[in-house]
Design a protein around this motif. Sequence first.
Motif, PDB file in Angstrom:
ATOM      1  N   VAL B   5       0.835  -1.198   0.000  1.00  0.00           N
ATOM      2  CA  VAL B   5       0.000   0.000   0.000  1.00  0.00           C
ATOM      3  C   VAL B   5       0.875   1.255   0.000  1.00  0.00           C
ATOM      4  O   VAL B   5       1.844   1.331   0.755  1.00  0.00           O
ATOM      5  N   MET B   6       0.511   2.234  -0.833  1.00  0.00           N
ATOM      6  CA  MET B   6       1.148   3.554  -0.758  1.00  0.00           C
ATOM      7  C   MET B   6       0.330   4.396   0.225  1.00  0.00           C
ATOM      8  O   MET B   6      -0.859   4.643  -0.007  1.00  0.00           O
ATOM      9  N   ARG B   7       0.985   4.816   1.281  1.00  0.00           N
ATOM     10  CA  ARG B   7       0.275   5.561   2.339  1.00  0.00           C
ATOM     11  C   ARG B   7       1.231   6.636   2.841  1.00  0.00           C
ATOM     12  O   ARG B   7       2.336   6.319   3.265  1.00  0.00           O
ATOM     13  N   ASP B   8       0.825   7.876   2.772  1.00  0.00           N
ATOM     14  CA  ASP B   8       1.663   8.990   3.242  1.00  0.00           C
ATOM     15  C   ASP B   8       3.053   8.975   2.587  1.00  0.00           C
ATOM     16  O   ASP B   8       4.065   9.196   3.247  1.00  0.00           O
ATOM     17  N   GLY B   9       3.085   8.680   1.294  1.00  0.00           N
ATOM     18  CA  GLY B   9       4.356   8.725   0.572  1.00  0.00           C
ATOM     19  C   GLY B   9       5.291   7.570   0.871  1.00  0.00           C
ATOM     20  O   GLY B   9       6.470   7.630   0.536  1.00  0.00           O
ATOM     21  N   ARG B  10       4.769   6.501   1.524  1.00  0.00           N
ATOM     22  CA  ARG B  10       5.608   5.334   1.808  1.00  0.00           C
ATOM     23  C   ARG B  10       4.901   4.075   1.352  1.00  0.00           C
ATOM     24  O   ARG B  10       3.688   4.057   1.166  1.00  0.00           O
ATOM     25  N   LEU B  12       4.060   0.108   2.272  1.00  0.00           N
ATOM     26  CA  LEU B  12       4.094  -0.875   3.351  1.00  0.00           C
ATOM     27  C   LEU B  12       3.079  -1.964   3.023  1.00  0.00           C
ATOM     28  O   LEU B  12       2.107  -1.738   2.296  1.00  0.00           O
ATOM     29  N   VAL B  13       3.321  -3.143   3.550  1.00  0.00           N
ATOM     30  CA  VAL B  13       2.415  -4.255   3.294  1.00  0.00           C
ATOM     31  C   VAL B  13       1.320  -4.240   4.353  1.00  0.00           C
ATOM     32  O   VAL B  13       1.596  -4.116   5.548  1.00  0.00           O
ATOM     33  N   ASP B  14       0.075  -4.351   3.891  1.00  0.00           N
ATOM     34  CA  ASP B  14      -1.056  -4.302   4.817  1.00  0.00           C
ATOM     35  C   ASP B  14      -2.191  -5.154   4.247  1.00  0.00           C
ATOM     36  O   ASP B  14      -2.143  -5.558   3.081  1.00  0.00           O
ATOM     37  N   ASP B  15      -3.181  -5.388   5.065  1.00  0.00           N
ATOM     38  CA  ASP B  15      -4.375  -6.087   4.571  1.00  0.00           C
ATOM     39  C   ASP B  15      -5.334  -5.073   3.972  1.00  0.00           C
ATOM     40  O   ASP B  15      -5.564  -4.013   4.568  1.00  0.00           O
ATOM     41  N   MET B  68      -6.644   9.935  -8.540  1.00  0.00           N
ATOM     42  CA  MET B  68      -6.584   9.363  -7.194  1.00  0.00           C
ATOM     43  C   MET B  68      -6.432  10.464  -6.150  1.00  0.00           C
ATOM     44  O   MET B  68      -5.926  11.542  -6.427  1.00  0.00           O
ATOM     45  N   ASP B  69      -6.892  10.137  -4.959  1.00  0.00           N
ATOM     46  CA  ASP B  69      -6.721  11.023  -3.809  1.00  0.00           C
ATOM     47  C   ASP B  69      -5.544  10.468  -3.014  1.00  0.00           C
ATOM     48  O   ASP B  69      -5.657   9.407  -2.389  1.00  0.00           O
ATOM     49  N   ILE B  70      -4.418  11.184  -3.042  1.00  0.00           N
ATOM     50  CA  ILE B  70      -3.212  10.614  -2.439  1.00  0.00           C
ATOM     51  C   ILE B  70      -3.206  10.725  -0.922  1.00  0.00           C
ATOM     52  O   ILE B  70      -2.307  10.213  -0.266  1.00  0.00           O
ATOM     53  N   SER B  71      -4.238  11.367  -0.358  1.00  0.00           N
ATOM     54  CA  SER B  71      -4.328  11.375   1.108  1.00  0.00           C
ATOM     55  C   SER B  71      -4.952  10.073   1.610  1.00  0.00           C
ATOM     56  O   SER B  71      -4.999   9.822   2.807  1.00  0.00           O
ATOM     57  N   ARG B  72      -5.445   9.270   0.654  1.00  0.00           N
ATOM     58  CA  ARG B  72      -6.002   7.963   1.006  1.00  0.00           C
ATOM     59  C   ARG B  72      -5.105   6.859   0.432  1.00  0.00           C
ATOM     60  O   ARG B  72      -4.271   7.112  -0.422  1.00  0.00           O
ATOM     61  N   ASP B  73      -5.324   5.628   0.876  1.00  0.00           N
ATOM     62  CA  ASP B  73      -4.497   4.501   0.416  1.00  0.00           C
ATOM     63  C   ASP B  73      -4.628   4.277  -1.092  1.00  0.00           C
ATOM     64  O   ASP B  73      -5.729   4.390  -1.657  1.00  0.00           O
ATOM     65  N   GLY B 123      -4.394  -1.992  -7.385  1.00  0.00           N
ATOM     66  CA  GLY B 123      -3.639  -2.415  -8.569  1.00  0.00           C
ATOM     67  C   GLY B 123      -2.964  -3.744  -8.338  1.00  0.00           C
ATOM     68  O   GLY B 123      -3.361  -4.514  -7.443  1.00  0.00           O
ATOM     69  N   GLY B 124      -1.930  -4.009  -9.107  1.00  0.00           N
ATOM     70  CA  GLY B 124      -1.331  -5.340  -9.163  1.00  0.00           C
ATOM     71  C   GLY B 124      -0.337  -5.667  -8.069  1.00  0.00           C
ATOM     72  O   GLY B 124       0.145  -6.797  -8.002  1.00  0.00           O
ATOM     73  N   PHE B 125      -0.017  -4.702  -7.207  1.00  0.00           N
ATOM     74  CA  PHE B 125       0.865  -5.033  -6.078  1.00  0.00           C
ATOM     75  C   PHE B 125       0.002  -5.552  -4.929  1.00  0.00           C
ATOM     76  O   PHE B 125       0.014  -5.048  -3.806  1.00  0.00           O
ATOM     77  N   ALA B 126      -0.781  -6.589  -5.247  1.00  0.00           N
ATOM     78  CA  ALA B 126      -1.731  -7.158  -4.292  1.00  0.00           C
ATOM     79  C   ALA B 126      -1.982  -8.605  -4.682  1.00  0.00           C
ATOM     80  O   ALA B 126      -1.680  -9.020  -5.808  1.00  0.00           O
ATOM     81  N   GLU B 127      -2.554  -9.356  -3.784  1.00  0.00           N
ATOM     82  CA  GLU B 127      -2.783 -10.778  -4.101  1.00  0.00           C
ATOM     83  C   GLU B 127      -3.878 -10.954  -5.152  1.00  0.00           C
ATOM     84  O   GLU B 127      -3.840 -11.894  -5.938  1.00  0.00           O
ATOM     85  N   GLN B 128      -4.852 -10.047  -5.138  1.00  0.00           N
ATOM     86  CA  GLN B 128      -5.957 -10.167  -6.096  1.00  0.00           C
ATOM     87  C   GLN B 128      -6.207  -8.834  -6.795  1.00  0.00           C
ATOM     88  O   GLN B 128      -5.892  -7.768  -6.258  1.00  0.00           O
TER      89      GLN B 128
END
Lengths: 355, 355
Positions: B5-10, B12-15, B68-73, B123-128
Amino acid sequence: MKAAVMRDGRLLVDDVDTLPPQPGQLIAEVLACGICGSDLHALTHADQLVEMASAMSADAGPFAPAPMDISRDVVMGHEFSARVIEVGPNVSRCAVGDVVVSLPIVMDAGGIHALGYDNAYPGGFAEQIVLSEALCSKVPNGLDPQLAALTEPMSVGVHAVRKSVVTTKHAAVVLGCGPVGLAVIAALRSSGVETIVASDFSASRRALATDFGATEVTDPALESPFAIWRRIDGRKPLVIFEAVGVPGILESAILEAPRAAQILVVGVCMVADSFRPMIAIGKELNLQFVFGYDPAEFADTLQRIAEGQYPVGQMITATVPLEGVAGAFAALSDPDSQAKILVIPSADTALPTVI
Amino acid sequence: MKAAVMRDGRLLVDDVDTLPPQPGQLIAEVLACGICGSDLHALTHADQLVEMASAMSADAGPFAPAPMDISRDVVMGHEFSARVIEVGPNVSRCAVGDVVVSLPIVMDAGGIHALGYDNAYPGGFAEQIVLSEALCSKVPNGLDPQLAALTEPMSVGVHAVRKSVVTTKHAAVVLGCGPVGLAVIAALRSSGVETIVASDFSASRRALATDFGATEVTDPALESPFAIWRRIDGRKPLVIFEAVGVPGILESAILEAPRAAQILVVGVCMVADSFRPMIAIGKELNLQFVFGYDPAEFADTLQRIAEGQYPVGQMITATVPLEGVAGAFAALSDPDSQAKILVIPSADTALPTVI
């Protein structure tokens, strides 16, 4: 002979040598010669013009004119009509007394020279000019030589329109209604383009744009020409002609252009300009930079002027003698009062500097 | 499901939530997803990417994806292959088990979404991933899904070449041999262009360029690709592909280009760039900005990869699990060691971050 000479970044009237005609050349008395925006640039930024000439001549080999040496005298003027007063050997088509226009190039055994930006041959801000017969077109009977002198700047518009993708199915936006913009508008109208939205801050130039064929004119400070196009004709694909040539205008056109539009860059911006490539990429814009014209376009433009297709006389806002050239250059910095000023070398020096 | 996930410009892996398929949609397990230069830009300059998306959507109306709204995931990743695991109503062509690639767009009743740059759909950086059947192409039997994932970046090259004026009578210079430059080189070779001069500062990328079809490669610090073209093939008209996308490269190409050349701007320069219009005018250059591809080009590219026309496997310099995405973004800043890194969401997290 008398000429307006560019020397040390200033214009002054002085005597310069006349030249004998070489084979294929003719000598002509200059009847009228327009002042071009490039001449204004040359006076203040001659180094940039020399660099542009070098870029233009890339890969042209011997067919490229040698750049002028601005530390030596230059007689500018490349938008002229002239009457033949002497012909050299091997001149057969033109005769003494003919009124001609010519591409601003003269050839000799040493190569080619850009008339108006050359040290060896004076340009049209002089009493006489040396021409190559091969590049001359006779002015049709009855066409005022002052109007014929506008063949050169009007050719720029004909060329720009031909280099574009514009068809009768397109709409056009023309940014800037100076002489270049007016030439583009006239050529668009000749090509059957039905929607021509022109913009200029100057009310007098907007009025000229209407005379030359613009269907809508706008002061961009009040309403964007792109907004007008969207309102009246937003379905036709758009071709944009940038005839301003100042930094920032390209970025502005890129921001306002619709997707997949073509932008013709006709205005000569002499300094570095900045824009955001990503915006142009996102819209898949096409930028076609254009310069000059070819001999067929030049001859065709003379014919159109002779037929009265282009109201070029209205573009002429003043005529001056050689002694008035320096003042005319200064006057042209005010776009609201001046469009095209013609230099008349034979005119009485008592002619007002700027009418 | 797990996603990078892109979150706050970083990163990280999340659910993140899985989504049920709507009519015409299918759910697929991501098999491989490439990291694109635009993803790198998005992480550090998301605001610029949003502005570009707005520009792209000019006049597109309801067919433009919402920025996209970059303030959100946001879950990035738009170069993927995937195996169908569930089909929604009204899906008829694709079935569970099919391996597919897709244009990175998904449609629903609300409009269209840019996969990889959207808040609603990961997008594609996810399992599904959720796909629209209408935009999917089935991967031909036997094609490695990791190679199929390169359909998207290779399509960019196919599109750029098709948008250019290039024919077998032209020569080509390709500036930059990253994934975009390599895609252009491969498409030029497919189009029968015989002289393809490619330049890159990186020796490993120059070696890849040769594999992809460049006939000459050069380190521009040692010899300009334009000098090589002049030396070996200076008579054919030149088409130039700018696939670097950093400030200054356009001015450099304009300075070195021959008269009347076309420059395809394929490299995405996200910041303002500066150049001298007068040089481009003097040479009458044409700048065609290009972006993306159309569905036919995408399907055609998949077919070419399946036929083995493009040695895309050699472009893959590393594969990483979702946990390795952040490290892979960092590694891609070194162009000499990395070209295309594939994210393999199903990979064991013990897979090295960068091979």
